[in-house]
Motif scaffolding. Sequence first.
Motif, PDB file in Angstrom:
ATOM      1  N   VAL A 101       0.835  -1.205   0.000  1.00  0.00           N
ATOM      2  CA  VAL A 101       0.000   0.000   0.000  1.00  0.00           C
ATOM      3  C   VAL A 101       0.869   1.253   0.000  1.00  0.00           C
ATOM      4  CG1 VAL A 101      -1.680   1.332   1.316  1.00  0.00           C
ATOM      5  CG2 VAL A 101      -1.936  -1.145   1.110  1.00  0.00           C
ATOM      6  N   ASP A 102       1.933   1.267   0.817  1.00  0.00           N
ATOM      7  CA  ASP A 102       2.795   2.443   0.894  1.00  0.00           C
ATOM      8  C   ASP A 102       3.440   2.742  -0.454  1.00  0.00           C
ATOM      9  OD1 ASP A 102       2.210   2.850   3.533  1.00  0.00           O
ATOM     10  OD2 ASP A 102       4.041   1.899   4.297  1.00  0.00           O
ATOM     11  N   GLU A 103       3.862   1.693  -1.172  1.00  0.00           N
ATOM     12  CA  GLU A 103       4.512   1.904  -2.466  1.00  0.00           C
ATOM     13  C   GLU A 103       3.520   2.424  -3.494  1.00  0.00           C
ATOM     14  OE1 GLU A 103       8.081  -1.429  -2.277  1.00  0.00           O
ATOM     15  OE2 GLU A 103       5.992  -2.058  -2.495  1.00  0.00           O
ATOM     16  N   ARG A 104       2.293   1.924  -3.442  1.00  0.00           N
ATOM     17  CA  ARG A 104       1.276   2.421  -4.374  1.00  0.00           C
ATOM     18  C   ARG A 104       0.951   3.894  -4.085  1.00  0.00           C
ATOM     19  NH1 ARG A 104      -3.315  -1.898  -3.778  1.00  0.00           N
ATOM     20  NH2 ARG A 104      -2.108  -2.554  -1.977  1.00  0.00           N
ATOM     21  N   ILE A 105       0.884   4.241  -2.794  1.00  0.00           N
ATOM     22  CA  ILE A 105       0.622   5.635  -2.426  1.00  0.00           C
ATOM     23  C   ILE A 105       1.763   6.532  -2.912  1.00  0.00           C
ATOM     24  CG2 ILE A 105       0.455   7.226  -0.474  1.00  0.00           C
ATOM     25  CD1 ILE A 105      -1.064   5.001   1.018  1.00  0.00           C
ATOM     26  N   LEU A 106       3.010   6.063  -2.750  1.00  0.00           N
ATOM     27  CA  LEU A 106       4.158   6.834  -3.216  1.00  0.00           C
ATOM     28  C   LEU A 106       4.077   7.075  -4.723  1.00  0.00           C
ATOM     29  CD1 LEU A 106       7.300   5.475  -1.319  1.00  0.00           C
ATOM     30  CD2 LEU A 106       6.464   7.837  -1.373  1.00  0.00           C
ATOM     31  N   GLY A 107       3.710   6.030  -5.452  1.00  0.00           N
ATOM     32  CA  GLY A 107       3.593   6.163  -6.900  1.00  0.00           C
ATOM     33  C   GLY A 107       2.576   7.217  -7.297  1.00  0.00           C
ATOM     34  N   LEU A 108       1.441   7.211  -6.641  1.00  0.00           N
ATOM     35  CA  LEU A 108       0.399   8.195  -6.940  1.00  0.00           C
ATOM     36  C   LEU A 108       0.836   9.596  -6.529  1.00  0.00           C
ATOM     37  CD1 LEU A 108      -2.683   6.061  -5.856  1.00  0.00           C
ATOM     38  CD2 LEU A 108      -1.957   6.564  -8.190  1.00  0.00           C
ATOM     39  N   HIS A 109       1.548   9.705  -5.413  1.00  0.00           N
ATOM     40  CA  HIS A 109       2.031  11.009  -4.968  1.00  0.00           C
ATOM     41  C   HIS A 109       3.096  11.577  -5.908  1.00  0.00           C
ATOM     42  CE1 HIS A 109      -0.304  11.562  -1.462  1.00  0.00           C
ATOM     43  NE2 HIS A 109       0.309  10.696  -0.671  1.00  0.00           N
ATOM     44  N   HIS A 110       3.809  10.700  -6.597  1.00  0.00           N
ATOM     45  CA  HIS A 110       4.842  11.155  -7.526  1.00  0.00           C
ATOM     46  C   HIS A 110       4.274  11.470  -8.909  1.00  0.00           C
ATOM     47  CE1 HIS A 110       7.770   9.947  -4.497  1.00  0.00           C
ATOM     48  NE2 HIS A 110       8.715  10.496  -5.237  1.00  0.00           N
ATOM     49  N   GLY A 111       2.952  11.373  -9.066  1.00  0.00           N
ATOM     50  CA  GLY A 111       2.337  11.810 -10.316  1.00  0.00           C
ATOM     51  C   GLY A 111       1.706  10.739 -11.164  1.00  0.00           C
ATOM     52  N   ALA A 112       1.741   9.474 -10.713  1.00  0.00           N
ATOM     53  CA  ALA A 112       1.111   8.413 -11.507  1.00  0.00           C
ATOM     54  C   ALA A 112      -0.408   8.591 -11.510  1.00  0.00           C
ATOM     55  CB  ALA A 112       1.477   7.044 -10.946  1.00  0.00           C
ATOM     56  N   ASP A 113      -1.012   8.275 -12.641  1.00  0.00           N
ATOM     57  CA  ASP A 113      -2.477   8.322 -12.745  1.00  0.00           C
ATOM     58  C   ASP A 113      -3.109   7.034 -12.261  1.00  0.00           C
ATOM     59  OD1 ASP A 113      -3.225  10.886 -14.535  1.00  0.00           O
ATOM     60  OD2 ASP A 113      -1.317  10.044 -15.198  1.00  0.00           O
ATOM     61  N   ASP A 114      -2.352   5.942 -12.330  1.00  0.00           N
ATOM     62  CA  ASP A 114      -2.872   4.637 -11.901  1.00  0.00           C
ATOM     63  C   ASP A 114      -1.686   3.771 -11.537  1.00  0.00           C
ATOM     64  OD1 ASP A 114      -4.604   2.584 -11.324  1.00  0.00           O
ATOM     65  OD2 ASP A 114      -5.539   2.520 -13.303  1.00  0.00           O
ATOM     66  N   TYR A 115      -1.968   2.657 -10.835  1.00  0.00           N
ATOM     67  CA  TYR A 115      -0.902   1.775 -10.351  1.00  0.00           C
ATOM     68  C   TYR A 115      -1.410   0.350 -10.455  1.00  0.00           C
ATOM     69  CZ  TYR A 115       3.196   0.646  -7.386  1.00  0.00           C
ATOM     70  OH  TYR A 115       4.395   0.184  -6.895  1.00  0.00           O
ATOM     71  N   LEU A 116      -0.700  -0.477 -11.219  1.00  0.00           N
ATOM     72  CA  LEU A 116      -1.096  -1.871 -11.425  1.00  0.00           C
ATOM     73  C   LEU A 116       0.040  -2.773 -10.979  1.00  0.00           C
ATOM     74  CD1 LEU A 116      -3.450  -3.554 -12.559  1.00  0.00           C
ATOM     75  CD2 LEU A 116      -2.330  -3.442 -14.795  1.00  0.00           C
ATOM     76  N   VAL A 117      -0.278  -3.743 -10.130  1.00  0.00           N
ATOM     77  CA  VAL A 117       0.744  -4.620  -9.563  1.00  0.00           C
ATOM     78  C   VAL A 117       0.904  -5.867 -10.427  1.00  0.00           C
ATOM     79  CG1 VAL A 117       1.426  -5.960  -7.534  1.00  0.00           C
ATOM     80  CG2 VAL A 117       0.243  -3.767  -7.241  1.00  0.00           C
TER      81      VAL A 117
END
Length: 224
Positions: free
Chosen positions: A81-97
């Motif tokens: 969860v923390d890594e996905r939040i970081l990705g979104l905070h850095h400007g990602a529009d979506d995050y797929l694992v």
Amino acid sequence: MRVLVVEDDDRVAAALRAALSRHEMEVERVARGAEVLPNLPGTDVVLLDLGLPDVDGLEVCRRIREAGDVPVIVVSARGSVDERILGLHHGADDYLVKPYDVGELVARIHAVRRRRGTAGPPAASDPVTELGAGVVLDRARHTLTVDGADVALARKEFAVLALLADADGAVCTRDRLVAEVWGRRWPGADRTLDVHVATLRTKLGRPGMVATVRGVGYRLARAV
């Protein structure tokens, strides 16, 4: 649609290129973070792996966002969860694992484009499309008329027909139709699509208007 794949694993990149090409997408691949910005012009969506050999993927994501509005989907094995939040905070529009379903990835690509307002060419000011032979599709009213009479369509039937109309005679693959209309793929997806198309043909009263392209999908054969 041009997709920039940022992935250092050759096998993963090759598989992704093949899968997206089947969905009528042009794929450009780079393996290093430093190569992203020079290849960004003309890109519609970026698929970004975070484990790059030269620059951390989060930093690449931040640079992409500073450079413009191109949608970014992080595609990574980092799944907390923390890594996905970081990705979104850095400007990602979506995050797929990883691992992921290709149908879901395609649906997310189209979704981020819609949210960014880049789902395709600008819509015509007139939402009414004449499909020929007395068939008229009205997106604003969400109606279909055949020979002047309203024909009731279910929401997904209308969505399938609208996608075919927007393609203007080009083939819409099964995977694209399923991804955009249903948002996911499941074992019975093709059968469900076939049933909706069969119902559409019956309601149109013109069976040949929605043509089957064997092994690929469907296209709209505009009648005259």
